[in-house]
Design a protein around this motif. Sequence first.
Motif, PDB file in Angstrom:
ATOM      1  N   UNK A   1      50.693  29.476  33.920  1.00  0.00           N
ATOM      2  CA  UNK A   1      50.500  30.762  34.596  1.00  0.00           C
ATOM      3  C   UNK A   1      49.614  31.686  33.763  1.00  0.00           C
ATOM      4  N   UNK A   2      49.854  31.711  32.443  1.00  0.00           N
ATOM      5  CA  UNK A   2      49.025  32.532  31.563  1.00  0.00           C
ATOM      6  C   UNK A   2      47.567  32.091  31.627  1.00  0.00           C
TER       7      UNK A   2
ATOM      8  N   UNK B   1      44.296  44.942  40.077  1.00  0.00           N
ATOM      9  CA  UNK B   1      45.258  44.494  41.072  1.00  0.00           C
ATOM     10  C   UNK B   1      44.626  44.223  42.431  1.00  0.00           C
ATOM     11  N   UNK B   2      43.304  44.427  42.550  1.00  0.00           N
ATOM     12  CA  UNK B   2      42.646  44.259  43.847  1.00  0.00           C
ATOM     13  C   UNK B   2      42.741  42.830  44.357  1.00  0.00           C
ATOM     14  N   UNK B   3      42.807  41.865  43.465  1.00  0.00           N
ATOM     15  CA  UNK B   3      42.872  40.463  43.889  1.00  0.00           C
ATOM     16  C   UNK B   3      44.081  39.772  43.251  1.00  0.00           C
TER      17      UNK B   3
ATOM     18  N   UNK C   1      48.900  37.754  38.131  1.00  0.00           N
ATOM     19  CA  UNK C   1      49.731  36.863  38.935  1.00  0.00           C
ATOM     20  C   UNK C   1      51.143  37.431  38.942  1.00  0.00           C
ATOM     21  N   UNK C   2      51.600  37.817  40.134  1.00  0.00           N
ATOM     22  CA  UNK C   2      52.956  38.362  40.289  1.00  0.00           C
ATOM     23  C   UNK C   2      53.899  37.232  40.698  1.00  0.00           C
ATOM     24  N   UNK C   3      55.022  37.126  39.991  1.00  0.00           N
ATOM     25  CA  UNK C   3      56.011  36.087  40.287  1.00  0.00           C
ATOM     26  C   UNK C   3      57.300  36.762  40.744  1.00  0.00           C
TER      27      UNK C   3
ATOM     28  N   UNK D   1      51.931  38.488  35.199  1.00  0.00           N
ATOM     29  CA  UNK D   1      51.146  37.922  34.109  1.00  0.00           C
ATOM     30  C   UNK D   1      49.716  38.403  34.273  1.00  0.00           C
ATOM     31  N   UNK D   2      49.116  38.889  33.191  1.00  0.00           N
ATOM     32  CA  UNK D   2      47.729  39.355  33.270  1.00  0.00           C
ATOM     33  C   UNK D   2      47.592  40.711  33.898  1.00  0.00           C
ATOM     34  N   UNK D   3      48.512  41.634  33.574  1.00  0.00           N
ATOM     35  CA  UNK D   3      48.442  42.956  34.196  1.00  0.00           C
ATOM     36  C   UNK D   3      47.269  43.789  33.675  1.00  0.00           C
TER      37      UNK D   3
END
Length: 295
Positions: free
Chosen positions: A235-236, A264-266, A246-248, A258-260
């Motif tokens: 995921x990272x 957030x557009x995509x 990537x929102x889980x 992950x990766x905030x």
Amino acid sequence: MIDSILTEEELMQKHKKERKELQAQIQTLKKSICKGDKKKKKEIAEEIGRLEESLEKQHTEELNAWRLAHVTLNDQQTESAQVSKEVDKDNSSLEQSTHRISKAQKRREKKAIAEKERNQRIIEQETLNIFGKRNIETEAIKEILSKQNLMIYEIPSDGHCLYNAVVHQLKINGETPLSLDDLRTKTADYLKENMNDFLPFLSNPDSEDLLTPEEYEKYCNDVAETSAWGGAVELQVLSRILKCPIEVIQATGAPYIIGDEYSNDKKVTLTYHRHMYELGAHYNSVTKCVQDEES
């Protein structure tokens, strides 16, 4: 033992409160880990696993007990009415005849008893299905998604679920399409190029020792060439490759991202299921809720 006087809604509220309390306890346990203390980290992880499993078992047992208690109560009321009718009928029959019950009547009664027992077993099995870990987890995730006008999009459980879920998200987000093989190859290449970043987080499942460079190389090749399941490390990597968060979403605890640091557009949104399949954890994708055409 759960109080059968509780309504189903009250019981669900009780369980929701207990899950929140457990999450608070888990956060406290995690904060007690000193940085770099791998032994303590492992002990805390095991303790958290035991606590979560114990609470899920307790909730399942309570829900099963509640359901069976109400099914039994309804059955008893129905049976009482039936018995009353049968007694009246029998008394009437006795007044008309004193002959012994025929063999055919005995066979009918035996068949009726067997059918009733079979129906009871079906009810009990349906109760276990409804209140089993898998269904409880899925319903909790659905409730979280519904607040965002989303629903689960099922991904096959074939070892590729993480990558296929991401592929689906990229398609519905209008991103440049990438295939399953593309994502696996890019993930493996990134892992090889950044071994020092990820090697400390990978261990041998048999010995629990960190992977050797040779074992790490094989791990990367498996990512590219086999149906090896993807997890937190992958995921990272995927977040960095795609340059997107990537929102889980999972049944218990807040969703994590992950990766905030990316826009957030995509955003890619996945659901994580611990109990969906017997083979282990599973990732699904999500899509917008579809309104019922008849509603």
